[in-house]
Design a protein around this motif. Sequence first.
Motif, PDB file in Angstrom:
ATOM      1  N   LEU A  40      17.604   3.150  25.021  1.00  0.00           N
ATOM      2  CA  LEU A  40      17.730   2.356  23.797  1.00  0.00           C
ATOM      3  C   LEU A  40      16.454   2.478  22.945  1.00  0.00           C
ATOM      4  N   PHE A  41      15.323   2.366  23.622  1.00  0.00           N
ATOM      5  CA  PHE A  41      14.040   2.439  22.912  1.00  0.00           C
ATOM      6  C   PHE A  41      13.889   3.778  22.182  1.00  0.00           C
ATOM      7  N   LEU A  42      14.138   4.873  22.913  1.00  0.00           N
ATOM      8  CA  LEU A  42      13.937   6.195  22.304  1.00  0.00           C
ATOM      9  C   LEU A  42      14.919   6.443  21.159  1.00  0.00           C
ATOM     10  N   SER A  71       0.802  -1.227   0.000  1.00  0.00           N
ATOM     11  CA  SER A  71       0.000   0.000   0.000  1.00  0.00           C
ATOM     12  C   SER A  71       0.837   1.281   0.000  1.00  0.00           C
ATOM     13  N   GLY A  72       2.141   1.127   0.219  1.00  0.00           N
ATOM     14  CA  GLY A  72       2.974   2.323   0.365  1.00  0.00           C
ATOM     15  C   GLY A  72       2.890   2.892   1.763  1.00  0.00           C
ATOM     16  N   LEU A  73       2.165   2.212   2.647  1.00  0.00           N
ATOM     17  CA  LEU A  73       1.993   2.723   4.015  1.00  0.00           C
ATOM     18  C   LEU A  73       2.935   2.058   5.021  1.00  0.00           C
ATOM     19  N   ILE A  74       3.741   1.117   4.555  1.00  0.00           N
ATOM     20  CA  ILE A  74       4.672   0.463   5.484  1.00  0.00           C
ATOM     21  C   ILE A  74       5.858   1.399   5.732  1.00  0.00           C
ATOM     22  N   TYR A  75       6.215   1.552   6.996  1.00  0.00           N
ATOM     23  CA  TYR A  75       7.254   2.509   7.368  1.00  0.00           C
ATOM     24  C   TYR A  75       8.623   2.127   6.761  1.00  0.00           C
ATOM     25  N   GLY A  76       8.879   0.834   6.713  1.00  0.00           N
ATOM     26  CA  GLY A  76      10.033   0.357   5.945  1.00  0.00           C
ATOM     27  C   GLY A  76      11.398   0.722   6.487  1.00  0.00           C
ATOM     28  N   ASP A  77      11.553   0.711   7.806  1.00  0.00           N
ATOM     29  CA  ASP A  77      12.869   0.919   8.403  1.00  0.00           C
ATOM     30  C   ASP A  77      13.326  -0.445   8.935  1.00  0.00           C
ATOM     31  N   GLU A  78      14.231  -1.068   8.202  1.00  0.00           N
ATOM     32  CA  GLU A  78      14.632  -2.443   8.537  1.00  0.00           C
ATOM     33  C   GLU A  78      15.234  -2.547   9.929  1.00  0.00           C
ATOM     34  N   GLU A  79      16.040  -1.561  10.282  1.00  0.00           N
ATOM     35  CA  GLU A  79      16.704  -1.598  11.595  1.00  0.00           C
ATOM     36  C   GLU A  79      15.653  -1.529  12.711  1.00  0.00           C
ATOM     37  N   LEU A  80      14.666  -0.658  12.512  1.00  0.00           N
ATOM     38  CA  LEU A  80      13.600  -0.536  13.512  1.00  0.00           C
ATOM     39  C   LEU A  80      12.805  -1.842  13.600  1.00  0.00           C
ATOM     40  N   GLU A  81      12.435  -2.379  12.441  1.00  0.00           N
ATOM     41  CA  GLU A  81      11.661  -3.636  12.446  1.00  0.00           C
ATOM     42  C   GLU A  81      12.427  -4.749  13.123  1.00  0.00           C
ATOM     43  N   SER A  82      13.708  -4.780  12.866  1.00  0.00           N
ATOM     44  CA  SER A  82      14.530  -5.830  13.471  1.00  0.00           C
ATOM     45  C   SER A  82      14.533  -5.673  15.000  1.00  0.00           C
ATOM     46  N   TYR A  83      14.617  -4.436  15.478  1.00  0.00           N
ATOM     47  CA  TYR A  83      14.568  -4.182  16.929  1.00  0.00           C
ATOM     48  C   TYR A  83      13.215  -4.616  17.507  1.00  0.00           C
ATOM     49  N   LEU A  84      12.143  -4.244  16.833  1.00  0.00           N
ATOM     50  CA  LEU A  84      10.803  -4.591  17.329  1.00  0.00           C
ATOM     51  C   LEU A  84      10.632  -6.119  17.365  1.00  0.00           C
ATOM     52  N   ASN A  85      11.175  -6.762  16.357  1.00  0.00           N
ATOM     53  CA  ASN A  85      11.058  -8.223  16.326  1.00  0.00           C
ATOM     54  C   ASN A  85      11.911  -8.889  17.396  1.00  0.00           C
ATOM     55  N   GLU A  86      13.030  -8.246  17.741  1.00  0.00           N
ATOM     56  CA  GLU A  86      13.852  -8.782  18.843  1.00  0.00           C
ATOM     57  C   GLU A  86      13.071  -8.704  20.153  1.00  0.00           C
ATOM     58  N   ILE A  98      13.470   4.699  18.147  1.00  0.00           N
ATOM     59  CA  ILE A  98      12.230   5.225  17.537  1.00  0.00           C
ATOM     60  C   ILE A  98      12.264   6.739  17.288  1.00  0.00           C
ATOM     61  N   LYS A  99      13.412   7.360  17.460  1.00  0.00           N
ATOM     62  CA  LYS A  99      13.405   8.834  17.356  1.00  0.00           C
ATOM     63  C   LYS A  99      12.949   9.320  15.979  1.00  0.00           C
ATOM     64  N   ASP A 100      13.337   8.599  14.921  1.00  0.00           N
ATOM     65  CA  ASP A 100      12.884   9.019  13.583  1.00  0.00           C
ATOM     66  C   ASP A 100      11.376   8.832  13.426  1.00  0.00           C
ATOM     67  N   VAL A 101      10.852   7.799  14.087  1.00  0.00           N
ATOM     68  CA  VAL A 101       9.399   7.573  14.047  1.00  0.00           C
ATOM     69  C   VAL A 101       8.690   8.766  14.684  1.00  0.00           C
ATOM     70  N   ILE A 102       9.228   9.245  15.791  1.00  0.00           N
ATOM     71  CA  ILE A 102       8.609  10.386  16.484  1.00  0.00           C
ATOM     72  C   ILE A 102       8.543  11.591  15.537  1.00  0.00           C
ATOM     73  N   PHE A 103       9.653  11.842  14.849  1.00  0.00           N
ATOM     74  CA  PHE A 103       9.706  12.996  13.946  1.00  0.00           C
ATOM     75  C   PHE A 103       8.768  12.805  12.747  1.00  0.00           C
ATOM     76  N   ASP A 104       8.845  11.642  12.121  1.00  0.00           N
ATOM     77  CA  ASP A 104       8.015  11.390  10.934  1.00  0.00           C
ATOM     78  C   ASP A 104       6.532  11.395  11.297  1.00  0.00           C
ATOM     79  N   ASN A 105       6.223  10.892  12.487  1.00  0.00           N
ATOM     80  CA  ASN A 105       4.825  10.883  12.907  1.00  0.00           C
ATOM     81  C   ASN A 105       4.319  12.306  13.178  1.00  0.00           C
ATOM     82  N   ALA A 106       5.209  13.156  13.674  1.00  0.00           N
ATOM     83  CA  ALA A 106       4.814  14.561  13.897  1.00  0.00           C
ATOM     84  C   ALA A 106       4.457  15.213  12.559  1.00  0.00           C
ATOM     85  N   LYS A 107       5.188  14.833  11.510  1.00  0.00           N
ATOM     86  CA  LYS A 107       4.867  15.380  10.182  1.00  0.00           C
ATOM     87  C   LYS A 107       3.488  14.888   9.720  1.00  0.00           C
ATOM     88  N   LEU A 108       3.185  13.625  10.038  1.00  0.00           N
ATOM     89  CA  LEU A 108       1.857  13.100   9.682  1.00  0.00           C
ATOM     90  C   LEU A 108       0.771  13.836  10.453  1.00  0.00           C
TER      91      LEU A 108
END
Lengths: 185, 391
Positions: free
Chosen positions: B262-264, B51-66, B267-277
């Motif tokens: 570690l968590f912050l 859909s083009g809606l996947i955030y697509g940050d592999e490093e972040l996904e890998s952390y979440l999956n860990e 996800i810091k880029d998520v915080i910024f990108d989400n603020a833009k949304l």
Amino acid sequence: MRKVILITLLLVGMAGCVTGLWSQAGGLYSSTPLNFSVDLPAGWMKSKITNGLIITRDGVLLQHIIITRHDINKELPHTKKKFKKDMLPQEAAEVIIDDMITDTTFLNFEIVENTPAKIAEFSGFKLVSTFKNTDGLKYKNIQYGFINGEWFYSIYYVAPQRYYFDKDIKTFEEVFKSFRLIKMT
Amino acid sequence: MRYLLFALSLLIFQGCATTNLAPISKNFMSEDDEKRLWARSEEEEDVLDKSGLIYGDEELESYLNEVAAKLVSPDTVEHIPIKIKVIKNNQLNAFAFPNGVIYIHTGILARMENEAQLATLIAHEMVHSTHRHMLKQFRDIKNKTAFLSTLQVAIGGLGGGVGDLATLLGTLGTMAAVSGYSKGLETEADMEGLKAIVAAGYDFNEAPKLFMHLKKEIEEEKIQEPFFFGTHPRIKERIKNYESFINEQYSGQKGGIINRELFLEKIKDVIFDNAKLDLSAGRFNIAKNGVDKYLGLNPDDAKAYCLLGEIFRQKGEEGDMEKAREYYQKAISNDPVYPESYKGMGLIFFKQGEKIKAEDYLEQYLSLSEDASDRGYIEEYIKQCNKEGGQ
């Protein structure tokens, strides 16, 4: 049918529901309540929508042109941003883009072009965008828009990018060139 | 219509099948209607993934999956691989498909404070999958009338854009994301989820804090969202459940891992990108809160100051233009070659009729951003500045 309605509504955006019956288009169309006139192509069908007019030749899924007028004091369907009287055309275009970004039904939404444009004698914008529906069909959309007093006017054309879009783009450009406001505000 | 047919087919096939289903673990054998649910899940996931809606940050996904991997036993994972994905959407939402794929919106991720809170959310969603809640819910529907009304609520009856959302998420995704499960199944997800985070060594005290934080924001910002985690009653239910389980089972015990830094960082880029949304959605205050949180992690970041400038410029209420100018100016001081700050300043001066200053800033913007997509507009403004300046 549900899909047709859904796609039409998402494309219609601010226009809302089809409120009238379909009838043959062709010749001058003038709406005093909405304060615009436009030349419609022969062989197309027209219907009123809440804030404007929709026309299509082969069905709304295959191509349609919509002309709408939106009260700038009213909310848009998706973003909470509103138009403002003193907005630059670029700012008005950004409001439209933000409304599309916030709409989850515009998949793979991309802006291809965002440039200043003259609509009749008014300074406005031209937006070209593409998006997909959930079946993966790619659509292309050209939208012109401008603010005049308390109103935002918009003329746009949407069709599947492959084959259909090019087929009626000239017709759309003619409709667009014929657009006039009846009374200046 | 296809949602209705799919759900009806499940109802027909399930006959008198039991709802007393064991969680997925060793010796798990999926049943026929369950296989269909999983197949359907894969179809709906495919739509989402393309859909083009996947955030697509592999490093972040890998952390979440860990983090997810710490919350589930190897016996379970063998039969239901848990996979976390992130959706670019500013609303408070997360949902799980029956086959173990969990989607987390950037909106809820950006609101979290630490890894223990993240683990709480993942564990809750994971239990829906590992404890086969979707299958139970479908089997539990005893008659067609109830079934149809449930489906109607799931697909289009809630307003607020849910009908549109159903097109994207499909039946299963909409049920999981919007209506949620029965109270009993949600309570099980809270309780079993809490056990999972405690077993993984996380601080259980963080579990209710996540939802208290969301509740506060929903109240203060008057958020009205269709999603499960964006609705006030559902959030209150989570807080009550977690507080009660903690009192009953872990009273007097010490907390555990929180992992804030570690968590912050992750996800810091998520915080910024989400603020833009949030800014795109016209949620100006929420967007500002997001940028403030981001600036707490990156105090000198020019693009964050510029975004604050954008928020105030676009909000455009009394006194906002002065604030916008201050933020743009701060952004320019911190990074003199970041183009957007000059554009913001230029647009403010242009609208305020200060054409010389406007021209100066807009020229600088174009010189720093050779491939500016809005060059056409900016050149028009500069032309107007020249014209009016020369008169």
